[in-house]
Design a protein around this motif. Structure first.
Motif, short mmCIF file in Angstrom:
data_model
loop_
_atom_site.label_atom_id
_atom_site.label_comp_id
_atom_site.label_asym_id
_atom_site.label_seq_id
_atom_site.Cartn_x
_atom_site.Cartn_y
_atom_site.Cartn_z
N SER A 63 0.83 -1.20 0.00
CA SER A 63 0.00 0.00 0.00
C SER A 63 0.87 1.25 0.00
N ARG A 64 0.25 2.36 -0.32
CA ARG A 64 0.99 3.62 -0.34
C ARG A 64 1.39 4.05 1.08
N MET A 65 0.57 3.70 2.06
CA MET A 65 0.93 4.05 3.45
C MET A 65 2.12 3.23 3.93
N ALA A 66 2.26 2.00 3.43
CA ALA A 66 3.36 1.14 3.85
C ALA A 66 4.60 1.34 2.98
N ASN A 67 4.42 1.33 1.66
CA ASN A 67 5.55 1.32 0.73
C ASN A 67 5.85 2.67 0.11
N GLY A 68 5.00 3.63 0.38
CA GLY A 68 5.18 4.94 -0.24
C GLY A 68 4.49 5.02 -1.59
N SER A 69 4.28 6.23 -2.04
CA SER A 69 3.64 6.47 -3.34
C SER A 69 4.68 6.51 -4.44
N PHE A 70 4.36 5.96 -5.59
CA PHE A 70 5.18 6.16 -6.77
C PHE A 70 4.86 7.55 -7.33
N ASN A 77 -15.50 3.81 -3.41
CA ASN A 77 -16.69 4.11 -2.62
C ASN A 77 -16.61 3.50 -1.23
N LEU A 78 -16.10 2.28 -1.15
CA LEU A 78 -15.94 1.64 0.15
C LEU A 78 -15.00 2.47 1.03
N MET A 128 -16.36 4.38 4.39
CA MET A 128 -15.86 3.85 5.65
C MET A 128 -15.09 4.90 6.45
N ALA A 129 -14.49 5.85 5.75
CA ALA A 129 -13.67 6.85 6.43
C ALA A 129 -14.48 8.05 6.93
N ILE A 130 -15.51 8.47 6.17
CA ILE A 130 -16.21 9.69 6.57
C ILE A 130 -17.44 9.42 7.43
N SER A 137 -8.91 5.71 5.89
CA SER A 137 -9.61 4.86 4.93
C SER A 137 -8.92 3.50 4.87
N ARG A 138 -9.54 2.51 5.48
CA ARG A 138 -8.90 1.19 5.57
C ARG A 138 -8.62 0.56 4.20
N PRO A 139 -9.54 0.65 3.21
CA PRO A 139 -9.20 0.11 1.89
C PRO A 139 -7.99 0.79 1.25
#
Length: 402
Positions: A80-87, A116-117, A121-123, A267-269
């Protein structure tokens, strides 16, 4: 309870189609020949059920961009971007979406479903109020359920019923979330977004629109039905997918609220799903450029949609809505739908067979999705197939909807 008992309902659905030669779950496209053709059971078949609205899946610019990104950055991000960073491509595509919509915030997700999920889920929190169109996509319902929010449906495309539902919420209507889609993917009908937005704002509610099937198709610049309705500056959240007009895989959310960037922390997804591959991101960005710079693609799509719609109406088929890039033919029963679907397949035409509960209003549908890549000759061949299919059944057609 045994495993067989757990799956008994699904087995019943499968077996109910057993009397027909084939059903969509058993179809294999052995080779994709172009945006509009594939080999199915060794036969060259026209594809009229792929949601490839702008026909960009074989566009050289997209293929070159995807191949270059894969060779330069690898086949996947592996996290994920939170774990591996964004390209760099992730960040660039988000900037491009924000610039295209002229908003401060944009986020991209790994699939349209997760968009959408992830947003909902976040808001939303347990006890929050959501009022959604009764024909909303499964991912919208699922996002509301997982969030723990209290949600209820208003009658499809009915602003007055929305008003009634919000009025009944009393003080809880302020800060509630109203959700609609732009183009509804099953019946091919469009929402009265300006009226729905006005009702939501009258009661102090937020307004969210899913433009999955309308982005790139509606609006002067291709921004969707929010643009066409003139409410881009009033909608709080707009979501969409890469898997339709953008000919890739992923999803996006844009908002006029800068705070939307904080969704990355809740946002968990988004947090727990591997980010989109470099090839998918590059292809989506190239498709976005095509939408921004080549309006003639959209014009060709609409010419095809009008030709097929008018032709089916002339054959006497009952159509579910007015003309759009999604043209749904109503049929009397799921058995009749399956027979007609097989007859069309025998004629070399693949459409979507949609049965309840996926089909709204308990109708069975033969769903056609048009592409800018279809030729007029292909449209005419599709009409010939529908004519031949109807000849084999005296219950296939009914009075056309107007």
């Amino acid at each position: 309870m045994s495993i067989s008992d757990r799956f008994a309902e699904l087995a019943h659905i499968r077996d109910s189609l057993g009397a027909v030669e084939a059903d969509p779950s058993r179809i294999v496209m052995e080779k994709i020949l172009s945006p509009t053709e594939a080999l199915i059971a060794g036969k060259r078949t026209i594809l009229v059920g792929t949601n490839n609205y702008l026909g960009l899946t074989f566009e050289p610019e997209l293929l070159d961009a995807a191949c270059a990104a894969m060779h330069e950055q690898g086949s996947g991000t592996t996290g994920s971007r939170m774990a591996n960073g964004s390209f760099a491509g992730h960040a660039a595509l988000e900037r491009d979406f924000a610039e295209f919509y002229d908003v401060p915030s944009a986020m991209i997700f790994s699939t349209g479903y997760q968009t959408n999920l992830g947003l909902l889920m976040a808001i939303l929190r347990p006890g929050d109020k959501v009022v959604l169109d009764s024909h909303s996509h499964a991912c919208i319902y699922d996002g509301c359920r997982i969030s723990g929010a209290d949600f209820l449906a208003f009658r499809h495309n009915d602003p007055e019923d929305l008003r009634k539902r919000l009025r009944r919420l009393g003080g809880d209507a302020e800060g509630a979330l109203v959700i609609a889609e732009g183009l509804y993917s099953m019946l091919g009908d469009i929402a009265p977004l300006a009226d729905l937005c006005a009702v939501a704002k009258e009661y102090g509610a937020w307004f969210m629109v899913d433009e999955a099937h309308s982005f790139g198709v509606y609006g002067e610049r291709g921004l969707g039905l929010c643009e066409e309705a003139g409410i881009l500056d009033q909608v709080d959240f707009i979501t969409g997918t890469f898997s339709k007009s953008l000919a890739s895989l992923g999803g996006f959310c844009v908002s006029r609220h800068p705070e939307m960037q904080l969704l990355r922390y809740g946002s968990r997804p988004y947090i727990f799903t591997a980010s989109s591959s470099p090839a998918n991101i590059a292809a989506a960005d190239a498709a976005l450029r095509a939408i921004r710079t080549r309006p003639e693609i959209k014009d060709k799509l609409w010419a095809n949609a009008n030709r097929l719609y008018d032709g089916l109406k002339g054959l006497g088929y009952e159509l579910a809505s007015t003309v759009s890039p999604v043209i749904a033919v109503r049929v009397p029963s799921k058995e009749e739908g399956a027979r007609l679907w097989n007859a069309l397949l025998d004629e070399g035409v693949y459409v979507n067979l949609v049965l309840p509960p996926a089909a709204p209003d308990s109708a069975a549908l033969l769903r056609c999705s048009l592409s800018a890549a279809h030729s007029f000759e292909q449209i005419d061949a599709i009409l010939s197939a529908f004519k031949a299919a109807s000849a084999g059944s005296d219950r296939a057609v009914g009075a056309s909807a107007h």
